[in-house]
Design an enzyme around this catalytic site. Structure first.
Site, PDB file in Angstrom:
ATOM      1  N   THR A 138      49.995  32.833  45.254  1.00 48.36           N
ATOM      2  CA  THR A 138      50.712  34.287  45.404  1.00 48.36           C
ATOM      3  C   THR A 138      50.229  35.072  46.386  1.00 48.36           C
ATOM      4  O   THR A 138      48.953  35.049  46.787  1.00 48.36           O
ATOM      5  CB  THR A 138      50.456  35.101  44.147  1.00 48.36           C
ATOM      6  OG1 THR A 138      50.843  36.492  44.230  1.00 48.36           O
ATOM      7  CG2 THR A 138      48.887  35.009  43.609  1.00 48.36           C
TER       8      THR A 138
ATOM      9  N   GLU B 170      49.496  38.081  45.852  1.00 46.04           N
ATOM     10  CA  GLU B 170      48.653  39.310  45.393  1.00 46.04           C
ATOM     11  C   GLU B 170      47.029  38.960  45.769  1.00 46.04           C
ATOM     12  O   GLU B 170      46.362  39.688  45.531  1.00 46.04           O
ATOM     13  CB  GLU B 170      48.753  39.400  43.870  1.00 46.04           C
ATOM     14  CG  GLU B 170      50.164  39.466  43.412  1.00 46.04           C
ATOM     15  CD  GLU B 170      50.628  39.951  41.860  1.00 46.04           C
ATOM     16  OE1 GLU B 170      49.896  40.454  41.312  1.00 46.04           O
ATOM     17  OE2 GLU B 170      51.789  39.851  41.775  1.00 46.04           O
TER      18      GLU B 170
HETATM   19  P1  NAD Z   1      55.179  31.318  34.310  1.00 50.20           P
HETATM   20  O1  NAD Z   1      54.202  32.195  33.532  1.00 50.20           O
HETATM   21  O2  NAD Z   1      56.737  31.798  34.124  1.00 50.20           O
HETATM   22  O3  NAD Z   1      55.011  29.910  33.787  1.00 50.20           O
HETATM   23  C1  NAD Z   1      53.670  29.195  33.878  1.00 50.20           C
HETATM   24  C2  NAD Z   1      53.949  27.859  33.213  1.00 50.20           C
HETATM   25  O4  NAD Z   1      52.737  27.189  33.303  1.00 50.20           O
HETATM   26  C3  NAD Z   1      54.321  27.911  31.832  1.00 50.20           C
HETATM   27  O5  NAD Z   1      55.490  26.948  31.386  1.00 50.20           O
HETATM   28  C4  NAD Z   1      53.222  27.618  31.120  1.00 50.20           C
HETATM   29  O6  NAD Z   1      53.350  26.988  29.808  1.00 50.20           O
HETATM   30  C5  NAD Z   1      52.289  26.763  31.926  1.00 50.20           C
HETATM   31  N1  NAD Z   1      51.018  26.820  31.695  1.00 50.20           N
HETATM   32  C6  NAD Z   1      50.186  27.783  31.487  1.00 50.20           C
HETATM   33  N2  NAD Z   1      48.901  27.373  31.366  1.00 50.20           N
HETATM   34  C7  NAD Z   1      48.960  26.056  31.583  1.00 50.20           C
HETATM   35  C8  NAD Z   1      47.864  25.085  31.346  1.00 50.20           C
HETATM   36  N3  NAD Z   1      46.641  25.416  31.195  1.00 50.20           N
HETATM   37  N4  NAD Z   1      48.116  23.849  31.517  1.00 50.20           N
HETATM   38  C9  NAD Z   1      49.521  23.547  31.748  1.00 50.20           C
HETATM   39  N5  NAD Z   1      50.360  24.357  31.764  1.00 50.20           N
HETATM   40  C10 NAD Z   1      50.059  25.610  31.559  1.00 50.20           C
HETATM   41  O7  NAD Z   1      54.863  31.535  35.863  1.00 50.20           O
HETATM   42  P2  NAD Z   1      55.670  31.343  36.981  1.00 50.20           P
HETATM   43  O8  NAD Z   1      56.295  32.889  37.310  1.00 50.20           O
HETATM   44  O9  NAD Z   1      56.753  30.522  37.063  1.00 50.20           O
HETATM   45  O10 NAD Z   1      54.487  31.011  38.303  1.00 50.20           O
HETATM   46  C11 NAD Z   1      54.272  29.947  38.630  1.00 50.20           C
HETATM   47  C12 NAD Z   1      53.404  29.754  39.484  1.00 50.20           C
HETATM   48  O11 NAD Z   1      53.634  30.506  40.832  1.00 50.20           O
HETATM   49  C13 NAD Z   1      51.933  30.223  39.197  1.00 50.20           C
HETATM   50  O12 NAD Z   1      51.055  29.665  39.639  1.00 50.20           O
HETATM   51  C14 NAD Z   1      52.016  31.865  39.619  1.00 50.20           C
HETATM   52  O13 NAD Z   1      50.761  32.429  40.276  1.00 50.20           O
HETATM   53  C15 NAD Z   1      52.798  31.598  41.053  1.00 50.20           C
HETATM   54  N6  NAD Z   1      53.515  32.499  41.611  1.00 50.20           N
HETATM   55  C16 NAD Z   1      54.527  33.381  40.920  1.00 50.20           C
HETATM   56  C17 NAD Z   1      55.193  34.282  41.396  1.00 50.20           C
HETATM   57  C18 NAD Z   1      56.258  35.269  40.500  1.00 50.20           C
HETATM   58  O14 NAD Z   1      56.798  36.142  41.103  1.00 50.20           O
HETATM   59  N7  NAD Z   1      56.429  34.789  39.487  1.00 50.20           N
HETATM   60  C19 NAD Z   1      54.989  34.633  42.853  1.00 50.20           C
HETATM   61  C20 NAD Z   1      54.072  33.900  43.582  1.00 50.20           C
HETATM   62  C21 NAD Z   1      53.536  32.883  43.099  1.00 50.20           C
HETATM   63  P1  TYD Z   2      55.928  42.319  37.716  1.00 49.20           P
HETATM   64  O1  TYD Z   2      57.249  41.839  37.561  1.00 49.20           O
HETATM   65  O2  TYD Z   2      54.880  42.389  36.500  1.00 49.20           O
HETATM   66  O3  TYD Z   2      55.252  41.758  38.819  1.00 49.20           O
HETATM   67  P2  TYD Z   2      53.875  41.779  39.539  1.00 49.20           P
HETATM   68  O4  TYD Z   2      52.974  42.662  38.922  1.00 49.20           O
HETATM   69  O5  TYD Z   2      53.078  40.511  39.769  1.00 49.20           O
HETATM   70  O6  TYD Z   2      54.351  42.715  41.065  1.00 49.20           O
HETATM   71  O7  TYD Z   2      55.822  43.949  38.242  1.00 49.20           O
HETATM   72  C1  TYD Z   2      56.593  44.372  39.578  1.00 49.20           C
HETATM   73  C2  TYD Z   2      56.386  45.525  39.774  1.00 49.20           C
HETATM   74  O8  TYD Z   2      57.033  46.469  38.979  1.00 49.20           O
HETATM   75  C3  TYD Z   2      54.965  46.113  39.708  1.00 49.20           C
HETATM   76  O9  TYD Z   2      54.750  46.991  40.692  1.00 49.20           O
HETATM   77  C4  TYD Z   2      54.777  46.616  38.433  1.00 49.20           C
HETATM   78  C5  TYD Z   2      55.950  47.318  38.170  1.00 49.20           C
HETATM   79  N1  TYD Z   2      56.701  47.110  36.563  1.00 49.20           N
HETATM   80  C6  TYD Z   2      56.986  48.600  35.915  1.00 49.20           C
HETATM   81  O10 TYD Z   2      57.294  49.493  36.860  1.00 49.20           O
HETATM   82  N2  TYD Z   2      57.599  48.391  34.801  1.00 49.20           N
HETATM   83  C7  TYD Z   2      57.442  47.356  33.842  1.00 49.20           C
HETATM   84  O11 TYD Z   2      57.907  47.385  32.725  1.00 49.20           O
HETATM   85  C8  TYD Z   2      56.953  46.224  34.588  1.00 49.20           C
HETATM   86  C9  TYD Z   2      56.951  44.953  33.660  1.00 49.20           C
HETATM   87  C10 TYD Z   2      56.507  46.261  35.769  1.00 49.20           C
END
Ligand code: NAD
Ligand code: TYD
Length: 359
Positions: free
Chosen positions: A139, A141
């Site tokens: 990420t 972050e």
């Molecule tokens: P998510 O929380 O929707 O899904 C995570 C998945 O991992 C789930 O299906 C969960 O069951 C599985 N999981 C958790 N712990 C586990 C373990 N110990 N062993 C096997 N499986 C396990 O997350 P996401 O939003 O799909 O994110 C996926 C990846 O992308 C993460 O590594 C996250 O850090 C990264 N990422 C997410 C975002 C975003 O905006 N969502 C952005 C950049 C990077």
């Molecule tokens: P989020 O979707 O939790 O992603 P991340 O924290 O990984 O960026 O949040 C996106 C942005 O929205 C973040 O600045 C926090 C804000 N946020 C709210 O203002 N209200 C909410 O209820 C949530 C879940 C997030």
């Protein structure tokens, strides 16, 4: 040893938001099988993959990336050409309330996964060994928070994680880097900005606000709502990962982002405007009337922005969706997938495994 007759990949976390989109897109584009290892935490939802039921190219295994015996067995049995690690605890607010699972999965789990992958990779030979890849999905972050006018994060930006979530992802990135430098493991790391799109669990801002809006609930905005995130449609993230997997330089990291910086309040107001068009409130008022400013998140990062220039320049990647097209598609998806929404909001999605798979 060292000969893989049928190519396959292992995807971890493939029942989550991005992982499921990745598996669906992968199998829509090619026949190479996916072994999907997912622990099915609250964020894992096999209903995301319902369209693959009975599809022999998708092999689902419920388990933990930190379970070395299980992972060693999967590697030995399927002999994949790549492992793509999506598995993680991913929600910042949960990491603030209870960081322990984040340390366990994101750091310790990644460590055990790397150990298993390293041991497997060392058994490979020749082209199979040279072609193997471990891709770590991370990420933006990890880079911390930007001031208003600072340049976007590049791959050389300093790591300055501020939440237990981002610190745990940063630690895992460092482990991946070290496994390349120390052991020569052919790794790739991607650092992506905030994703949105289908199958997004409604604890995150965009799906939460879409579902709360139509349910007549408040749309909670943390603090002043002027925090900025750089939004990317999930399928564009998946296409970038595929490209990095096939053509990325081993040991390199690639930033992925959509050049779409938006303040949270603007995102939520855009969602309201789309919903006002597609599903107007009965009383004729805008969904914006449901917006409520609530207590800020502790340590809330002010701004993220990704410079995806390296990926564009080296590998020719660019996103297909603008924020406007992607966010419209997303709202329509949530309105059209009522069964998925109902099962997720009621929690019955967690019974899906038993019902569908008899596990
Ligand atoms: P998510 O929380 O929707 O899904 C995570 C998945 O991992 C789930 O299906 C969960 O069951 C599985 N999981 C958790 N712990 C586990 C373990 N110990 N062993 C096997 N499986 C396990 O997350 P996401 O939003 O799909 O994110 C996926 C990846 O992308 C993460 O590594 C996250 O850090 C990264 N990422 C997410 C975002 C975003 O905006 N969502 C952005 C950049 C990077
Ligand atoms: P989020 O979707 O939790 O992603 P991340 O924290 O990984 O960026 O949040 C996106 C942005 O929205 C973040 O600045 C926090 C804000 N946020 C709210 O203002 N209200 C909410 O209820 C949530 C879940 C997030």
């Amino acid at each position: 040893m060292g000969f893989i007759s049928t190519m396959s990949i292992i995807v971890t976390g493939g029942a989550g938001f991005i992982g499921a989109n990745f598996v669906l897109d992968w199998l829509a584009q090619r026949d190479e099988p996916v072994i999907n290892l997912d622990k099915l935490t609250y964020a894992g939802n096999l209903e995301n993959l319902a369209s693959l039921q009975g599809d022999a190219r998708h092999i689902f295994v419920q388990g933990d990336i930190g379970d070395a015996a299980l992972v060693d067995g999967l590697l030995a049995k399927h002999r994949p050409r790549a492992v793509i690690n999506f598995a993680a605890e991913s929600h910042v607010d949960r990491s603030i309330n209870g960081p322990s699972e984040f340390i366990q999965t994101n750091i310790v789990g990644t460590f055990y996964l790397l150990e298993s992958v390293r041991a497997y990779w060392e058994t490979l030979e020749g082209e199979t060994k040279a072609g193997f890849r471990y891709l770590h999905v991370s990420t933006d972050e990890v880079y911390g928070s930007l001031t208003k006018d600072a340049p976007a994060f590049s791959e050389t930006s300093r790591y300055e994680p501020n939440s237990p979530y981002s610190a745990s992802k940063a630690a895992s990135d460092h482990l991946v880097r070290a496994y390349h430098h120390t052991y020569g493991l052919p790794v790739l790391t991607t650092n992506c900005s905030n994703n949105y799109g289908p199958y997004h669990f409604p604890e995150k801002l965009i799906p939460l606000c879409i579902l709360n809006a139509v349910a007549g609930k408040t749309l909670p905005i943390y603090g002043d709502g002027r925090q900025i995130r750089d939004w990317l449609y999930v399928k564009d993230h998946c296409s970038a990962i595929c490209l990095v997997l096939e053509s990325g330089r081993v040991g390199e990291t690639y930033n992925i982002g959509g050049w779409n910086e938006k303040a949270n309040l603007d995102v939520v107001e855009t969602l309201c405007a789309i919903l006002d068009e597609l599903k107007p409130r009965i009383d004729g008022r805008s969904y914006k009337s449901q917006i409520a400013f609530v207590k800020d998140r502790p340590g809330h990062d002010r701004r993220y922005a990704i410079n995806a220039g390296k990926l564009a320049l080296e590998l020719g990647w660019k996103p297909q969706e603008t924020f406007e097209t992607g966010i419209n598609k997303t709202v329509v998806w949530y309105l059209e997938n009522q069964r998925w929404v109902t099962n997720v909001t009621s929690g019955t999605y967690r019974n899906w495994i038993g019902k569908q798979y008899g596990i």
